[in-house]
Design a protein around this motif. Structure first.
Motif, PDB file in Angstrom:
ATOM      1  N   ALA A 218     -43.185 -27.043  -4.714  1.00  0.00           N
ATOM      2  CA  ALA A 218     -42.980 -28.274  -3.986  1.00  0.00           C
ATOM      3  C   ALA A 218     -41.620 -28.900  -4.156  1.00  0.00           C
ATOM      4  N   GLN A 219     -40.953 -28.829  -5.344  1.00  0.00           N
ATOM      5  CA  GLN A 219     -39.937 -29.066  -5.578  1.00  0.00           C
ATOM      6  C   GLN A 219     -38.719 -28.448  -4.643  1.00  0.00           C
ATOM      7  N   VAL A 220     -38.838 -27.200  -4.609  1.00  0.00           N
ATOM      8  CA  VAL A 220     -38.229 -26.332  -3.600  1.00  0.00           C
ATOM      9  C   VAL A 220     -38.140 -26.580  -2.285  1.00  0.00           C
ATOM     10  N   SER A 221     -39.302 -26.942  -1.865  1.00  0.00           N
ATOM     11  CA  SER A 221     -39.815 -27.402  -0.513  1.00  0.00           C
ATOM     12  C   SER A 221     -39.149 -28.661  -0.319  1.00  0.00           C
ATOM     13  N   ILE A 222     -39.049 -29.670  -1.068  1.00  0.00           N
ATOM     14  CA  ILE A 222     -38.479 -31.028  -1.121  1.00  0.00           C
ATOM     15  C   ILE A 222     -36.999 -30.819  -0.925  1.00  0.00           C
ATOM     16  N   ALA A 223     -36.284 -29.910  -1.935  1.00  0.00           N
ATOM     17  CA  ALA A 223     -35.184 -29.659  -1.625  1.00  0.00           C
ATOM     18  C   ALA A 223     -34.573 -29.215  -0.182  1.00  0.00           C
ATOM     19  N   PHE A 224     -35.472 -28.176   0.162  1.00  0.00           N
ATOM     20  CA  PHE A 224     -34.980 -27.345   1.659  1.00  0.00           C
ATOM     21  C   PHE A 224     -35.139 -28.481   2.476  1.00  0.00           C
ATOM     22  N   ASN A 225     -36.146 -29.386   2.665  1.00  0.00           N
ATOM     23  CA  ASN A 225     -36.331 -30.288   3.460  1.00  0.00           C
ATOM     24  C   ASN A 225     -35.167 -31.245   3.792  1.00  0.00           C
ATOM     25  N   ARG A 226     -34.721 -31.765   2.391  1.00  0.00           N
ATOM     26  CA  ARG A 226     -33.456 -32.425   2.297  1.00  0.00           C
ATOM     27  C   ARG A 226     -32.180 -31.886   2.942  1.00  0.00           C
ATOM     28  N   MET A 227     -32.301 -30.520   2.449  1.00  0.00           N
ATOM     29  CA  MET A 227     -31.116 -29.912   3.072  1.00  0.00           C
ATOM     30  C   MET A 227     -30.975 -29.767   4.660  1.00  0.00           C
ATOM     31  N   THR A 228     -32.102 -29.356   5.127  1.00  0.00           N
ATOM     32  CA  THR A 228     -32.327 -29.413   6.536  1.00  0.00           C
ATOM     33  C   THR A 228     -32.110 -30.561   7.218  1.00  0.00           C
ATOM     34  N   GLU A 229     -32.423 -31.864   6.495  1.00  0.00           N
ATOM     35  CA  GLU A 229     -32.107 -33.139   7.143  1.00  0.00           C
ATOM     36  C   GLU A 229     -30.878 -33.437   7.338  1.00  0.00           C
ATOM     37  N   ALA A 230     -29.897 -33.047   6.087  1.00  0.00           N
ATOM     38  CA  ALA A 230     -28.586 -33.053   5.999  1.00  0.00           C
ATOM     39  C   ALA A 230     -27.856 -32.354   6.923  1.00  0.00           C
ATOM     40  N   LEU A 231     -28.201 -31.023   7.265  1.00  0.00           N
ATOM     41  CA  LEU A 231     -27.733 -30.326   8.228  1.00  0.00           C
ATOM     42  C   LEU A 231     -27.892 -30.842   9.586  1.00  0.00           C
ATOM     43  N   ARG A 232     -29.066 -31.401   9.898  1.00  0.00           N
ATOM     44  CA  ARG A 232     -29.404 -31.978  10.997  1.00  0.00           C
ATOM     45  C   ARG A 232     -28.460 -33.283  11.571  1.00  0.00           C
ATOM     46  N   GLU A 233     -28.389 -34.014  10.272  1.00  0.00           N
ATOM     47  CA  GLU A 233     -27.354 -35.244  10.523  1.00  0.00           C
ATOM     48  C   GLU A 233     -26.099 -34.899  10.679  1.00  0.00           C
ATOM     49  N   ALA A 234     -25.485 -33.735   9.992  1.00  0.00           N
ATOM     50  CA  ALA A 234     -24.310 -33.120  10.265  1.00  0.00           C
ATOM     51  C   ALA A 234     -24.224 -32.611  11.623  1.00  0.00           C
ATOM     52  N   GLU A 235     -25.194 -31.937  11.874  1.00  0.00           N
ATOM     53  CA  GLU A 235     -25.042 -31.312  13.473  1.00  0.00           C
ATOM     54  C   GLU A 235     -24.980 -32.520  14.398  1.00  0.00           C
ATOM     55  N   ALA A 236     -25.675 -33.570  14.225  1.00  0.00           N
ATOM     56  CA  ALA A 236     -25.761 -34.718  15.401  1.00  0.00           C
ATOM     57  C   ALA A 236     -24.265 -35.382  15.246  1.00  0.00           C
ATOM     58  N   SER A 237     -23.698 -35.618  13.813  1.00  0.00           N
ATOM     59  CA  SER A 237     -22.420 -36.118  13.846  1.00  0.00           C
ATOM     60  C   SER A 237     -21.417 -35.400  14.584  1.00  0.00           C
ATOM     61  N   ARG A 238     -21.533 -33.863  14.472  1.00  0.00           N
ATOM     62  CA  ARG A 238     -20.643 -32.874  14.895  1.00  0.00           C
ATOM     63  C   ARG A 238     -20.703 -32.865  16.490  1.00  0.00           C
ATOM     64  N   ALA A 239     -21.801 -32.952  17.022  1.00  0.00           N
ATOM     65  CA  ALA A 239     -21.992 -32.970  18.458  1.00  0.00           C
ATOM     66  C   ALA A 239     -21.475 -34.492  18.922  1.00  0.00           C
ATOM     67  N   LEU A 240     -21.787 -35.387  18.279  1.00  0.00           N
ATOM     68  CA  LEU A 240     -21.025 -36.789  18.760  1.00  0.00           C
ATOM     69  C   LEU A 240     -19.704 -36.604  18.759  1.00  0.00           C
ATOM     70  N   MET A 241     -19.023 -36.295  17.535  1.00  0.00           N
ATOM     71  CA  MET A 241     -17.574 -35.943  17.538  1.00  0.00           C
ATOM     72  C   MET A 241     -16.986 -35.389  18.629  1.00  0.00           C
ATOM     73  N   LEU A 242     -17.627 -34.163  18.957  1.00  0.00           N
ATOM     74  CA  LEU A 242     -17.163 -33.275  19.873  1.00  0.00           C
ATOM     75  C   LEU A 242     -17.039 -33.870  21.295  1.00  0.00           C
ATOM     76  N   ALA A 243     -18.430 -34.523  21.515  1.00  0.00           N
ATOM     77  CA  ALA A 243     -18.591 -35.061  22.724  1.00  0.00           C
ATOM     78  C   ALA A 243     -17.400 -36.312  22.833  1.00  0.00           C
TER      79      ALA A 243
END
Length: 450
Positions: A218-243
């Protein structure tokens, strides 16, 4: 000396370890049972039986003359042995433990009997046609040798131990199956994690992993979920910046085009106008390639379609511009792919073939049934490139040399193609074409549409 090869997966290793431990515990338990329980039990039974036979022999030896006849008749004593008697009991692989019991009992019995009292084993059938085992002993009645037979005690051929062994094997099998089920249950979150990681590495957006399993997983899954959420936010920020960058750059470019059109009078320096327009188009194209590389279709939903039809449409567009592609399209079933991204990928490769190869343009498609993949090969008959340079061309910003009259690209085309191929569970391979030239082979993972 060869090292022991362990299974590669953790699941297989755990199962192998559990099976080995269960087997070792069963062997140890059976060894202790045989050495400290069964063997002493057989020895006590043999000693008691030997005392009984010895006492019987002594009684017959000193029996009165008038009583010897009834004794002999009652015991069915015989002067000679039956023909089917043997020195040792028959062995059987199918009843290995039973054979061991017989041999152990007989060996201990002979150890306790007098030396002049030999023993023989008989395996025959009773009046009910059932298997019957008896022991024959030689005794003396008035110095005359006689053979008497007695039924074998249960300790010599009891099936109780066999039942114990079968029960132990059954419990071992049950323990193994239980361990297998538990390990499968523990491995399921790891399988989900591996699937989500593969999807994330291919550019997809996996669903959050469940966190209700064992604490460590469960701890590994929680860490993975946090990582994917951080990547999702970074992707959204990058897309907004590029736009924002795209908008902020294209707005002054549009104004510059308008200013040039208004500032230069009709009939002015058309060469300057054409050159300026060309530079503006190059800036716009470079900007679009940066946007394509950043996006690469990760947010585009797959749609079931016909790749061969898409290739035929693109080939018709290139033919309208004077670039004929020789099409060899195989039997490709409809499957789910990202149409805009796939079109961009194919267009980039076909443009590269036109730019670098110029002649011998071709597109081939077929299905690799072993890999469950669609193969698209786009080739040309150009000069080609060195083998050690092919992999480098897929790196971002690695520029190739354009054909005559064509400028060098931004170095993102093949990087975009590889990203889109990986997004579809595939790959990009650059290779020399048989007969000269170069060929780009794209593999896309397919799931046929039923």
């Amino acid at each position: 000396m060869k090292r022991l090869r362990l299974p590669r997966s953790l699941f297989a290793r755990n199962i192998a370890l559990l099976v080995a431990l269960v087997a070792l515990s069963q062997v140890c338990s059976l060894t202790v049972l045989m050495h400290y329980v069964q063997t002493p039990r057989i020895e006590r039974a043999a000693a008691a039986f030997a005392n009984y036979v010895t006492a019987l022999g002594d009684v017959l030896a000193v029996a009165p003359l008038d009583a010897r006849g009834p004794f002999i008749e009652k015991l069915r004593a015989q002067a000679t042995l039956p023909a089917d008697t043997a020195l040792d009991p028959p062995r059987s692989l199918s009843a290995l433990y039973r054979s061991y019991q017989r041999e152990t009992f007989l060996a201990m019995l002979r150890r306790h009997l007098p030396a002049d009292m030999p023993v023989r084993w008989e395996t025959g059938k009773s009046a009910r046609d059932e298997a019957e085992e008896r022991l024959w002993f030689r005794v003396h009645v008035a110095s005359e040798p006689y053979w008497i037979s007695l039924a074998i005690p249960d300790a010599a051929h009891s099936d109780g131990m066999l039942t114990t062994i079968l029960l132990s094997l059954g419990l071992a099998a049950l323990a193994t199956l239980t361990a297998y089920a538990i390990q499968r249950h523990l491995n399921r979150p790891l399988d989900d994690l591996a699937t989500a990681a593969r999807k994330l590495s291919a550019g997809g957006q996996p669903e959050p992993l469940p966190t209700d399993g064992p604490t460590e997983i469960a701890q590994v899954s929680i860490a993975f979920n946090r990582m994917t959420e951080a990547l999702r936010e970074a992707e959204a920020s990058r897309a907004l910046m590029l736009a924002g960058i795209s908008h902020d750059i294209r707005t002054p470019l549009t104004k510059l085009r308008l200013a040039m059109a208004m500032a230069i009078p009709a009939g002015g320096d058309q060469a300057f106008v054409a050159s300026s327009e060309n530079y503006l188009d190059q800036i716009d194209g470079i900007l679009q390639q940066f946007m394509d590389y950043a996006g690469s279709g990760a947010r585009e939903a797959p749609v079931v379609g016909d790749v061969n039809a898409l290739i035929a449409n693109l080939a018709a567009d290139f033919a309208g511009l004077g670039h004929e592609f020789d099409l060899t399209l195989g039997d490709v079933p409809p499957f789910a792919f990202r149409p805009v991204s796939t079109m961009r990928m194919l267009m980039n490769l076909m443009q590269n073939a036109v730019l670098y190869g110029v002649t011998g343009l071709s597109v081939r498609t077929w299905i690799d049934k072993d890999a469950q993949a669609l193969c698209v090969a786009i080739g040309d008959r150009g000069k080609g490139i060195a083998a050690d340079e092919m992999e480098k061309l897929k790196e971002p910003f690695r520029r190739g040399r354009g054909g005559a009259g064509h400028p060098a690209g931004t170095g993102l085309g093949l990087a975009i193609v590889e990203r889109i191929a990986k997004l579809h569970g595939g790959s990009l391979e650059l290779r020399a074409r048989e007969g000269g030239g170069m060929e780009a082979l794209v593999r896309l993972g397919i799931v046929p549409n039923d």
